[in-house]
Structures are given as structure tokens and as C-alpha cells.
Scaffold this motif. Structure first.
Motif, short mmCIF file in Angstrom:
data_model
loop_
_atom_site.label_atom_id
_atom_site.label_comp_id
_atom_site.label_asym_id
_atom_site.label_seq_id
_atom_site.Cartn_x
_atom_site.Cartn_y
_atom_site.Cartn_z
N VAL A 121 -42.15 -10.46 -14.23
CA VAL A 121 -43.36 -11.25 -14.46
C VAL A 121 -43.02 -12.73 -14.39
O VAL A 121 -42.04 -13.18 -15.00
CB VAL A 121 -43.94 -10.97 -15.86
CG1 VAL A 121 -45.24 -11.74 -16.07
CG2 VAL A 121 -44.16 -9.49 -16.07
N ALA A 122 -43.82 -13.47 -13.65
CA ALA A 122 -43.72 -14.94 -13.68
C ALA A 122 -44.88 -15.47 -14.50
O ALA A 122 -46.04 -15.14 -14.23
CB ALA A 122 -43.76 -15.51 -12.27
N ILE A 123 -44.58 -16.26 -15.52
CA ILE A 123 -45.63 -16.95 -16.26
C ILE A 123 -45.71 -18.36 -15.72
O ILE A 123 -44.72 -19.10 -15.75
CB ILE A 123 -45.34 -16.92 -17.77
CG1 ILE A 123 -45.37 -15.46 -18.26
CG2 ILE A 123 -46.35 -17.79 -18.53
CD1 ILE A 123 -45.15 -15.28 -19.73
N MET A 124 -46.88 -18.70 -15.20
CA MET A 124 -47.06 -20.00 -14.55
C MET A 124 -48.07 -20.84 -15.33
O MET A 124 -48.88 -20.31 -16.07
CB MET A 124 -47.59 -19.81 -13.12
CG MET A 124 -46.63 -19.09 -12.21
SD MET A 124 -47.08 -19.41 -10.49
CE MET A 124 -46.48 -21.10 -10.30
N GLY A 125 -48.01 -22.12 -15.09
CA GLY A 125 -48.98 -23.02 -15.72
C GLY A 125 -48.46 -24.43 -15.66
O GLY A 125 -47.26 -24.66 -15.56
N ALA A 126 -49.37 -25.38 -15.75
CA ALA A 126 -49.00 -26.79 -15.71
C ALA A 126 -48.19 -27.15 -16.95
O ALA A 126 -48.18 -26.40 -17.93
CB ALA A 126 -50.26 -27.64 -15.64
N SER A 127 -47.54 -28.27 -16.90
CA SER A 127 -46.82 -28.79 -18.06
C SER A 127 -47.79 -28.91 -19.23
O SER A 127 -48.90 -29.40 -19.07
CB SER A 127 -46.22 -30.14 -17.68
OG SER A 127 -45.58 -30.69 -18.80
N GLY A 128 -47.38 -28.41 -20.39
CA GLY A 128 -48.22 -28.49 -21.57
C GLY A 128 -49.17 -27.32 -21.75
O GLY A 128 -49.92 -27.27 -22.71
N SER A 129 -49.13 -26.34 -20.83
CA SER A 129 -50.08 -25.22 -20.91
C SER A 129 -49.67 -24.15 -21.93
O SER A 129 -50.42 -23.22 -22.19
CB SER A 129 -50.26 -24.58 -19.53
OG SER A 129 -49.03 -24.12 -19.02
N GLY A 130 -48.45 -24.29 -22.49
CA GLY A 130 -48.03 -23.36 -23.54
C GLY A 130 -46.95 -22.37 -23.13
O GLY A 130 -46.62 -21.46 -23.88
N LYS A 131 -46.35 -22.56 -21.96
CA LYS A 131 -45.36 -21.61 -21.44
C LYS A 131 -44.15 -21.49 -22.36
O LYS A 131 -43.73 -20.39 -22.72
CB LYS A 131 -44.90 -22.03 -20.04
CG LYS A 131 -46.01 -22.18 -19.01
CD LYS A 131 -45.49 -22.51 -17.63
CE LYS A 131 -44.72 -23.82 -17.52
NZ LYS A 131 -45.57 -25.03 -17.80
N SER A 132 -43.57 -22.63 -22.73
CA SER A 132 -42.38 -22.58 -23.57
C SER A 132 -42.70 -22.07 -24.98
O SER A 132 -41.91 -21.34 -25.58
CB SER A 132 -41.71 -23.96 -23.66
OG SER A 132 -41.18 -24.31 -22.40
N THR A 133 -43.87 -22.44 -25.47
CA THR A 133 -44.29 -21.94 -26.77
C THR A 133 -44.36 -20.41 -26.74
O THR A 133 -43.85 -19.74 -27.64
CB THR A 133 -45.68 -22.52 -27.13
OG1 THR A 133 -45.56 -23.94 -27.21
CG2 THR A 133 -46.17 -21.99 -28.46
#
Ligand code: ADP
Ligand code: MG
Length: 240
Positions: free
Chosen positions: A42-54
Motif C-alpha cells: 500500500v502506498a499512502i499518498m498526500g500533500a505535505s501536512g495531510s497527516g501521513k507521518s501522523t
């Protein structure tokens, strides 16, 4: 810890995360639900600040959600105390970070042995498994090198070996190619492709389409919410 063998590797229900309180509160995750099955890539994608690292930090039991809950390999994470959580993290999860996070002035071999040492594995077995993991990432000729004697790409391959050496249920990688040149990025992605083809469960976080194209499934986050969850056909990590 009771693990249900046919349970999904990840079962995430309505997870929220709010940093801070009052006017300055940041709602980093606003109710994320997802299931990851054994063998998924699975790749979790999203702009910076979208919550990926959280999200990654919560999935990896490095942080706790504000609301909702989740199971890893059948175990309800919210029900565990600190000690049980540390054991779950050690046994079930392998981490790869953008910045490698290797321990300086320790050989590649010692770095890879570390999670096994924490897990109480004896010296001889530790050595054998660490050497095998370093072989798997193509670094058999660099095992006695320290991180500062290795290129970025080689350091990240050591980090992958360290993540793999415990045979975790889940490999979590947060922007693993974010600090790498094109050539090293290709090396790392090839290793992840091989691991996926071998049945490993991988959740990779990226904001790059080229990287996400290797995964069998893409989950897209916008402002802490899942806005898309799409399986691709014809790639190994998609079918299971
Ligand atoms: P991404 O990895 O997609 O760039 P993050 O999960 O790092 O996103 O951040 C999501 C949101 O939460 C951002 O608005 C970020 O500023 C905020 N945030 C992340 N970590 C913290 C923290 N420790 N304290 C306060 N706000 C945070
Ligand atoms: Mg991030």
C-alpha cells in the motif's frame, strides 16, 4: 498477546489525532478507517501536512490516537500497556524512515542485529539472521562498514535490513526514498518490489507518483481524511 492468524495485518477504525487544544488545536487525522491484508503493498499518498507521518507513527505504535482504535495482526493496540506495546512493536513492525536513523559508529551488522538484541535473540542466531538480511539487500560486502562510510542508498538498504531482520508482519516506510538520488531510489524500490513479490506486507508513505506506482494499492489523504483507496491490477501487491 493473542494473535488471530487470519486477521488483517492492520484494521484501523475511525482513528483521529488532534495535536494541542483550543484555538491552536491541529486535527491531523479526522477519522481514518482502513484495512490492510497480508501481502498488500500500500502506498499512502498526500500533500505535505495531510497527516501521513501522523498516521504512520500511530500504525507503528510510536504515537497514540486521540480517538478510534486499531488492531495489528489481531491484537487490539489500545488494550496494551507500555511493555506489551514495546514487544508488539519489536515483533510485528519494521520501520524505515526518510532519514535512515542508523546508529552512528556502529557497523551495519551491529545496526541490523539491534532489534534482535532487544528481542532477546542469542548472539549466534542474531549474527546469522543479520548477515542474511544484509545479503537480501545486496550489502554482504559492506557489513563491517559504519553508516558514515556508506552512501545514502546503502544506508537506507541497511535500514531495510534492520526492519526485516525480525520477520515483521508489517513493513512501514515513511518517504524511504525522500533523501535519495535517482539511482539509489531505484535500488530501494526494487528491494521493496522483491519483498512484496515474496509476500511481505508493506505500507509505504510517499508524495511521489513514481514511487506510489510500485504499490498495488494507493490510499490518498487530504487534510487528515482518506479521499481515495484504489487497488491497481497487474502488480503483485494488489491481488491478495
Ligand atoms: P505529512 O507527513 O503528511 O506531511 P504530518 O502527519 O507530519 O503530515 O502532519 C499533519 C499535521 O499535523 C500538520 O498540520 C502538522 O503541522 C501537524 N503536526 C504534526 N506533528 C505535530 C506535532 N507533534 N505537534 C503539533 N502539530 C503537529
Ligand atoms: Mg511526513
Amino acid at each position: 498477546m493473542t494473535a488471530v492468524t487470519d486477521a488483517p495485518v492492520l484494521d484501523v477504525r475511525a482513528v483521529t489525532k488532534t495535536y494541542g487544544t483550543g484555538d491552536t488545536a491541529v486535527r491531523a487525522l479526522r477519522g481514518v478507517s482502513l484495512t490492510v491484508r497480508r501481502g498488500d503493498y500500500v502506498a499512502i499518498m498526500g500533500a505535505s501536512g495531510s497527516g501521513k507521518s501522523t498516521l504512520m507513527n500511530i500504525l507503528g505504535c510510536l504515537d497514540v490516537p486521540t480517538g478510534g482504535g486499531y488492531r495489528i495482526d489481531g491484537t487490539d493496540v489500545g488494550a496494551l500497556d507500555e511493555r506489551q506495546l514495546a514487544i508488539l512493536r519489536n515483533r510485528k513492525i519494521g520501520f524505515v524512515f526518510q532519514s535512515f536513523n542508523l546508529i552512528p559508529r556502529m557497523s551495519a551488522l551491529a545496526n541490523v542485529e539491534l532489534p534482535l538484541a532487544y528481542g532477546g535473540v542469542g548472539a549466534a542466531v542474531r549474527r546469522r539472521r543479520a548477515l542474511a538480511a544484509l545479503g537480501q539487500v545486496g550489502l554482504s560486502d559492506r557489513v563491517h562498514h559504519e553508516p558514515n562510510e556508506l552512501s545514502g542508498g546503502q544506508q537506507q538498504r541497511v535500514a531495510i535490513a534492520r526492519a526485516l531482520v525480525t520477520a515483521p508482519a508489517l513493513l512501514l516506510a515513511d518517504e524511504p526514498t525522500g533523501n535519495l538520488d535517482t539511482h539509489s531510489t531505484a535500488d530501494v524500490l526494487r528491494i521493496l518490489d522483491d519483498l512484496s513479490a515474496g509476500g511481505r506486507t508493506i505500507v509505504l508513505i510517499t508524495h511521489e507518483d513514481d514511487v506510489a506506482a510500485h504499490a498495488g494499492r494507493v490510499i490518498r489523504l487530504v487534510d487528515g481524511e482518506v479521499v481515495e483507496d484504489r487497488r491497481r491490477t497487474g502488480v503483485p501487491g494488489a491481488a491478495r
